[in-house]
Design an enzyme around this catalytic site. Structure first.
Site, PDB file in Angstrom:
ATOM      1  N   ILE A 463       0.832  -1.204   0.000  1.00 54.19           N
ATOM      2  CA  ILE A 463       0.000   0.000   0.000  1.00 54.19           C
ATOM      3  C   ILE A 463       0.869   1.256   0.000  1.00 54.19           C
ATOM      4  CG2 ILE A 463      -0.225   0.103   2.510  1.00 54.19           C
ATOM      5  CD1 ILE A 463      -3.159   0.852   2.133  1.00 54.19           C
ATOM      6  N   GLY A 464       2.172   1.054   0.065  1.00 55.74           N
ATOM      7  CA  GLY A 464       3.093   2.188   0.058  1.00 55.74           C
ATOM      8  C   GLY A 464       4.050   2.143   1.229  1.00 55.74           C
ATOM      9  N   GLY A 466       6.226  -0.244   1.785  1.00 57.20           N
ATOM     10  CA  GLY A 466       7.499  -0.897   1.493  1.00 57.20           C
ATOM     11  C   GLY A 466       7.477  -2.393   1.713  1.00 57.20           C
ATOM     12  N   SER A 504      -3.079  -1.951   9.946  1.00 62.87           N
ATOM     13  CA  SER A 504      -1.659  -2.109  10.316  1.00 62.87           C
ATOM     14  C   SER A 504      -1.281  -3.586  10.406  1.00 62.87           C
ATOM     15  CB  SER A 504      -1.364  -1.402  11.652  1.00 62.87           C
ATOM     16  OG  SER A 504      -1.598  -0.021  11.548  1.00 62.87           O
ATOM     17  N   THR A 507       2.709  -6.038   7.837  1.00 61.95           N
ATOM     18  CA  THR A 507       4.040  -6.494   8.241  1.00 61.95           C
ATOM     19  C   THR A 507       3.978  -7.543   9.355  1.00 61.95           C
ATOM     20  OG1 THR A 507       4.831  -4.356   7.514  1.00 61.95           O
ATOM     21  CG2 THR A 507       6.351  -5.663   8.793  1.00 61.95           C
ATOM     22  N   GLY A 691       2.109  -3.666  13.857  1.00 61.62           N
ATOM     23  CA  GLY A 691       1.787  -2.809  12.711  1.00 61.62           C
ATOM     24  C   GLY A 691       1.910  -1.345  13.041  1.00 61.62           C
ATOM     25  N   GLY A 693       1.003   1.500  10.459  1.00 64.37           N
ATOM     26  CA  GLY A 693       0.442   2.518   9.569  1.00 64.37           C
ATOM     27  C   GLY A 693      -0.457   3.487  10.314  1.00 64.37           C
ATOM     28  N   GLU A 694      -1.116   3.016  11.334  1.00 62.14           N
ATOM     29  CA  GLU A 694      -2.157   3.809  11.955  1.00 62.14           C
ATOM     30  C   GLU A 694      -1.730   4.654  13.164  1.00 62.14           C
ATOM     31  OE1 GLU A 694      -4.304   0.198  11.371  1.00 62.14           O
ATOM     32  OE2 GLU A 694      -6.114   1.335  10.944  1.00 62.14           O
TER      33      GLU A 694
END
Lengths: 734, 329, 220, 70
Positions: A463-464, A466, A504, A507, A691, A693-694
């Site tokens: 999603i960006g 990596g 999230s 990973t 995770g 992202g959030e």
């Protein structure tokens, strides 16, 4: 079948042995003090050059022979009965190959899909839309949260109230807690609807081959899109293939098969040709979801010593025609209080349905709670950071407060006298939390070839964040080889299963599968090397690009030499993500500090600096992790200062569905950002990743809100803090 | 976007003839025209391409002043040494406009003639007064960015940020039409919605703005242009203010002044009241403040935009002081 | 086409893109000009051919565009933007379509060396100019060091804005090789990134500028 | 993440958590206050019967449009 291992888990100064039960074939989870060769070192993303040069292929870039272009007609009305849809003139237009209408008989928001066409080029498709004749019967509507809550308000759904049943969480006794308080603060906080604005709009390219469907989709979850399409079209799962090679953002809005993907597939079936449907920016704003708004009535009480005695939230918010507006998360977890009650109520109105957006509910709740904390701290004459320390729920965050305060210069900045001129500076701090341990389910395959190349194959998507880089780093670490040897193949449901990239989860859910697969592959490679090295496989290790004898590293073979002994073409192994063990802590902490400067005459706020301190279990790549934190912070700056969906009350439409009137943070609005990570060994899975992202987005707007309060001496209790609101707040002070 | 043809006329006269015809729209830098086409706000049968006409090009010194061809791009205005030195507010306004990429496409003529940014006007589904409908949606709707002065029956604000700065220097538009050419002071070129709510200026069918002419700046003229924006990156101003001051020789007294606001009214809004506050007086912060107060005299804010009144006052004060080179304490 | 045709009975205001007006930059066509909508299509030609240098459309026509040093022939209608021509006709998909209104910079290409948003220029209007896309910079190799710097500093997350950022910076650094942080921010002020890569984009650009300055001189 | 809900939900009900599965393979229907539901049949947060779709309403046969998850 399974074994017990005792791991050293926790963080600096708070380490403890934890015994976990893991499957036999699972590599021992990484723990505190693990010495890595690759993991944990800042590593440029492996596909960075493809992205920088425009060579990375996104769904929007897919072009197939004979491909048609689709376009969608949307309801201009917020609420209307769709009496008829006449596609005949559109069908007759030269170049048009398919036209469909949606099944709805009622449009419940302006922007709802009504019909769609496919034509030989995009402009022709737009021409065809103009020829579709739709007969609407307009119905009364409501697009404002306050209005939608009123008794007698227009009902979004026939014979039902707009106000849904509340969700209540409580412990202790809130009344007693308030009675015991030395100071009580009560106020209402408001947050706006924020839209995702993924730069790559939602959309798909669909192609049928008989009853087999292939879809390139701008999606966060290839398998979920596959499953949804299989259910929608009543196809066996193996007849649907979904591909997302590169994804131009999602932020929670791109789970599953959304209308445009189904529309692409329906048009392609009718036209007997591949069809690409990518939304317009307007459609993206109106119909792909959003973060719901909120009105949050907060009551806090604390004793003279600064211990919270009561936390109460009564929240209303609207997910448009959908649900999901709750904001209690931070109230339930950031700070301790013996008495706590939250009540969250979703309200329907005639606007596009919400969808998950980066830490759903949390930025809303965090803003309300943290600004209320500051207002109460002022009543108690307490330092705001000290007040938070006193009530903090997470020991990792206690350390993060220390690190952040020092880096930020909290003490010095707090002591600095306020300017007497119109430009006032202020500082604020807010807490973040998250809880992304990852889930079981993902499968990975790893293949070593005779030429020494290694392929990691897993049906996840990037999603960006990596993903390719992270997975390659884990594989390289486990196999003891350099990163360049690893190639990651992701983004295709033809690969082993994985979960969506959201919540999230990517990973922490995928890296353990890849690591396990690599461990299995390594075993096979060690068996190949053992006779050559005259040792037992169990005495060998893979490190530094070699297979070597653990107690005598001079006895070694290069990884390539081992691969040359692979019989046939290649050696493959599989791994799976097993359920979480009992590890260290299920939550993760974080805190952010912000400094702002307010032009008190113009009401304009500029964010000067943000310090973000976070933990996320084992950080695989600090470089891409820092990018994610920057992104969370900057989305928070936008949420604090600029972003809001504006609904006209007369027409029931969004008046700013563009990228200029819907205002996003641009380069000149970027503060200095300092990111720090706190290392935590959590042991829940074999890589120890949580995770990320959030959580980085949770606290930013709150910290900025607190900083503005500090700067001007009055709280601005509504986001975004636009000049009109800042000036109005200043006026209440005067 | 509808289908259209594009005609490139050989000369100005022919361009004017073509543009007199129904369904013909001029194409120059194209930024606003393409936007309007994409929104289906215009659907011309023919675009008349003006880029072949030499009269519309170039920046030339003339009689102590400057002639700026209508096709001159904003980045050229921002960077031109003579404009930067003698018409500072104009150069600053050009530099503040849009984005680097747009400044490389957009023209002076297009900046003056662009249609309003009003979100009702620009919404493809809204048939508002400006598009020939029967009402302006701003007063009863979302009007935070709308007019506080000169509004009614339409409440748009004029979107040009060059215009206030140009008007501050007494610029004129040179216009060629089917019946010859005319020159009109920019201040008089823009028209209030009371004249015709569907348009923002008095350009007649077939007329082409060929150039903007800046008279020689008065001796000792100093100027400044400021914008208040929510975002520092690409954003439209909440309020813009251009100030041009002429000092009396050998004293601090302001001999002449022009104060023009942008984004507050359906036209660039010159404020004689503000000018009066400073002309004939030595300039100081108090004078500048009084001018700021005067600049919004008679303002009629709508439900959501009273804050623009406050901002305008401050911005006018700051622009005056900046032009005069006085640091605020 | 009748102008009210798509209006529902007793419509208050909204009509689905069926009201049609003409009036544009540099000319006012009498305030309100109702012209045939797209379905009517055919352009009504007005007047004689003399005095006309060129007449194009409304049908597609083959034009020549000089892209990345090569003359490319492409068949487009006059209404197609340069961006559509690049992406849909020439498969040069490094240039991204994001806002379609010149507000985000994802479609940035160079026109005679200057960055412009290719969504706001008609393809036919790009004739006679040197058009440079991200593909050219890719093919010609990384002479500027900009790509390498983007990778090294992680100047991309989802990557969708990245080619536009690179194009803006390539032009800015070509004209001002010693750019400082403020210059860099201004150079990409027309580019939007939703992932929030800006800090790393700035770092990438500054590292190149610093190299140009012979090391050490950069402020950040 | 939420606890699994033991009752079978409609084949067409979706929410973010339902895209993940428990260790025993069941879809997770988190009834949290931030869950956004969609009916895959209508592609909207409401069922073919025009009433809101959610984890509480969309299981069991009381709703006419219910279809059992296979």
């Amino acid at each position: 079948m399974s074994r017990r291992v005792t791991l050293n888990l926790g963080f600096e100064g708070h380490l403890q042995p934890v015994t976990v039960v893991i499957p036999d074939d699972e590599p021992t989870p990484w723990q505190w003090g693990e010495r890595f060769e690759i993991v944990g070192k800042p590593t440029p993303r492996v596909d960075g050059a493809l992205k920088a040069t425009g060579a990375a292929r996104y769904t929007y870039d897919i072009s197939l022979p004979g491909m048609l272009y689709g376009a969608i007609l949307r309801s201009p009305y917020p609420h209307a009965r769709i009496k008829s849809v006449d596609l005949s003139r559109a069908r007759r237009l030269s170049g048009v190959r398919a036209a469909i209408r949606m099944d709805d008989t009622v449009a419940r928001f302006a922007g709802q899909e009504v019909a769609a066409v496919a034509a030989i080029d995009y402009e022709t498709a737009l021409d065809a839309l103009r020829l579709i004749k739709v007969e609407y019967e307009e119905l009364p509507f409501v697009v404002d949260l306050d209005m939608a809550m009123m008794p007698g308000a227009v009902s979004v759904f026939e014979n039902g109230s707009n106000v849904q049943r509340p969700t209540v969480n409580e412990h202790g006794d809130i009344k007693r807690g308030l009675a015991a308080a030395a100071a009580v603060h009560e106020a209402v906080y408001a947050t706006p609807v924020q839209t995702h604005v993924s730069l790559e709009v939602h959309g798909s390219v669909a192609e049928w081959d008989g009853d087999e469907l292939t879809v390139w989709s701008s999606s966060q979850g290839i398998f979920t899109v596959r499953d949804d399409l299989a259910v929608y079209f009543s196809l066996p799962h193996n007849k649907v293939r979904v591909i997302t090679e590169y994804l131009g953002g999602g932020f929670g809005s791109k789970f599953g098969a959304k209308p445009e993907t189904v529309i692409a597939a329906r048009l392609a079936r009718e036209a007997r040709a591949p069809v690409k449907v990518m939304l317009t920016r307007e459609g993206e704003h109106l119909a792909t979801g959003n973060r719901p708004d909120s009105l949050q009535k907060v009551r806090l009480g604390a004793d003279r010593g600064g211990k919270l005695t009561a936390i109460e939230l009564v929240q209303h918010g609207s997910g448009g025609i959908g649900a999901g507006s709750g904001s209690a998360g931070p109230f339930l977890s950031l700070y301790h209080s013996p008495n706590l009650r939250t009540e969250e109520t979703n309200v329907f109105m005639n606007t596009g349905p919400s969808s998950p957006m980066r830490a759903p509910g949390w930025p809303q709740g965090c803003f309300a709670l943290e600004l209320a904390m500051d207002e109460l701290a002022r009543k108690l004459s307490l330092d705001r950071l000290e007040f938070r320390r006193l009530n903090n729920s997470n020991p990792v965050r206690a350390l993060e407060f220390d690190i952040g305060a020092k880096l930020f210069g909290w003490k010095e900045k707090s002591a600095a006298p306020k300017s007497s001129g119109p430009f006032k500076r202020g500082i604020g701090v807010a807490s973040a939390a998250w809880h992304a341990l990852g889930v079981s389910g993902p499968q990975a395959q790893v293949i070593a070839y005779r030429d020494g190349r290694v392929q990691v194959v897993i049906g996840t998507q990037d999603i960006g964040t990596g993903t390719r880089t992270i997975l390659a780093m884990v594989a390289a670490e486990e196999l003891g080889v350099e990163l360049a040897r690893i190639e990651c193949q992701i983004g295709d449901t033809g690969y082993p299963f994985s979960v969506p990239s959201g919540g999230s989860m990517t990973t922490p859910s995928t890296t353990p599968a890849v690591r396990q697969a690599c461990a299995h592959l390594k075993e096979k490679l060690l068996r190949l090397a053992a006779p050559v090295l005259g040792a037992e496989p169990s005495d060998l290790e893979a490190r530094g690009g070699t297979i070597r004898v653990r107690f005598d590293p001079s006895r070694k073979m290069s990884f390539e030499d081992v691969c040359r002994r692979i019989p046939g073409d290649s050696l493959s192994a599989e791994g799976e993500r097993v359920p979480n063990y009992e590890g260290y802590r299920k939550d993760q902490a974080g805190c952010q500090f912000a400094e702002v400067e307010v032009d008190t005459e113009l009401g304009i706020v500029r964010v000067l600096k943000v310090v973000a301190v976070h933990d996320a279990g084992q950080i695989i790549d600090p470089l891409t992790a820092r990018s994610q934190v920057n992104g969370g912070v900057l989305m928070g700056v936008g949420y604090a200062l600029f972003e809001t969906r504006r609904m006209d009350p007369q027409l029931g439409i969004m008046v700013n569905p563009t990228m200029d009137d819907y205002k996003l943070v641009g380069p000149l609005d970027v503060p200095e950002i300092d990111v720090r990570f706190v290392e935590v060994a959590n042991g829940f899975n074999n890589t120890g990743v949580m995770g990320f992202g959030e959580p980085a987005h949770v606290a930013t707007a709150a910290a900025i809100g607190c900083a503005v309060y500090d700067a001007i001496g009055v709280p601005v209790r509504s986001l975004p803090m636009t000049p009109d609101r800042v000036l109005a707040a200043m006026e209440t002070k005067a | 976007m509808n289908r259209f043809e594009v005609i490139t006329p050989a000369d100005l006269a022919h361009a004017a003839r073509l543009l007199s015809g129904e369904g013909h729209v001029a194409l120059a830098g194209g930024v606003d025209v393409i936007d309007l086409l994409k929104l289906d706000i215009i659907a011309p049968a023919t675009l008349v391409n003006l880029k072949n006409l030499p009269e519309l090009r170039g920046i030339e010194s003339r009689a102590g002043g400057l002639r700026i061809g209508a096709l001159t791009q904003l980045h050229e205005v921002a960077e031109h040494p003579l404009i930067r030195e003698h018409y500072t507010a104009v150069a600053d306004a050009a530099r503040e406009a849009a984005t680097p990429q747009i400044r490389n496409l957009a023209t002076v003529g297009g900046n003056l003639l662009q249609r309003p940014r009003c979100w009702y006007f620009r919404h493809p589904d809204v048939h508002c007064l400006k598009k020939g409908g029967d009402r302006c949606y701003a007063p009863g709707g979302l009007n935070r960015y709308h007019a506080i002065l000169g509004g009614g029956p339409s409440f748009i604000v004029h979107p040009s940020n060059l215009a206030p700065a140009l008007i501050a220097f007494g610029a004129s538009a040179k216009i060629v039409g089917p019946s010859g050419q005319r020159s009109v002071e920019l201040e008089k070129f823009f028209t209030l919605p009371t004249v015709d709510p569907r348009r923002e200026n008095n350009l007649e069918p077939g007329e082409v703005v060929v150039a903007v002419e800046l008279p020689a700046p008065p001796a000792g003229a100093k100027s400044a242009y400021l914008e208040a924006r929510e975002k520092q990156s690409f954003d439209w101003p909440l309020v813009a203010a251009a100030a041009m001051l002429v000092g009396a020789p050998g004293s601090h007294t302001v001999h002449d002044a022009r104060i023009v606001l942008g984004a507050v009214a359906p036209i660039p809004w010159r404020s004689p009241d503000a000018e009066k506050e400073i002309i004939g007086h030595p300039l100081d912060a108090e004078r500048a403040r009084a001018a700021g107060e005067a600049s919004v005299r008679g303002a009629h804010p709508l439900s959501d935009n009273a804050y623009k009144v406050a901002i305008a006052k401050v911005l006018v004060r700051r622009a005056i002081l900046k032009a005069a080179g006085i640091e605020e304490t | 086409m009748k102008h009210d045709e798509h209006k529902p009975p007793n419509s208050r205001s909204i009509s689905r893109r069926s009201f049609i007006k003409g009036a544009g930059a540099l000319a006012a066509a009498s305030g309100l000009v109702r012209t045939p909508g797209a379905d009517a299509g055919a352009a009504t030609s007005s007047g004689a051919q003399e005095g006309i240098v060129e007449r194009l459309g409304p049908d597609a026509q083959t034009i020549e565009l000089k892209i990345n040093g090569e003359v490319r022939r492409v068949t487009v209608e006059p209404r197609e933007t340069l961006l559509r021509a690049l992406r849909d006709h020439l498969n040069l998909t490094g240039t991204k379509l994001v806002c379609d209104r010149g507000a985000c910079g994802a479609c940035t290409v160079h026109l005679d060396g200057k960055p412009v948003t290719s969504c706001m220029i008609l393809a036919i209007d790009a004739r006679g100019h040197e058009i440079t896309t991200i593909e050219k910079i890719r093919i010609k190799g990384d002479k500027t060091g900009l790509f390498g710097a983007f990778v090294e500093h992680d100047g991309a997350q989802c990557g969708f804005c990245t080619p536009g950022m690179v194009m803006s910076l390539a032009a800015a650094l070509a004209s001002n090789p010693k750019a400082n942080l403020e210059d860099v921010k201004r150079a990409v002020a027309g580019n939007i990134c939703r992932c929030g890569t800006y800090p790393h984009v700035f770092a990438a650009a500054l590292s190149v500028a610093r190299d140009t300055r012979g090391g050490g001189a950069g402020e950040s | 993440m939420a606890q699994p809900n033991q009752t079978a939900h409609c084949l067409y009900l979706r929410t973010k958590s339902a895209y993940f599965r428990t260790a025993s393979g069941e879809r997770i229907f988190d009834e949290s206050s931030t869950a956004c539901y969609t009916c895959l049949k209508t592609l909207r947060p409401l069922g073919p019967d025009g009433m809101p779709a959610d984890a509480q309403a969309c299981h069991g046969r009381e709703r006419g449009c219910f279809e059992e998850d296979r």
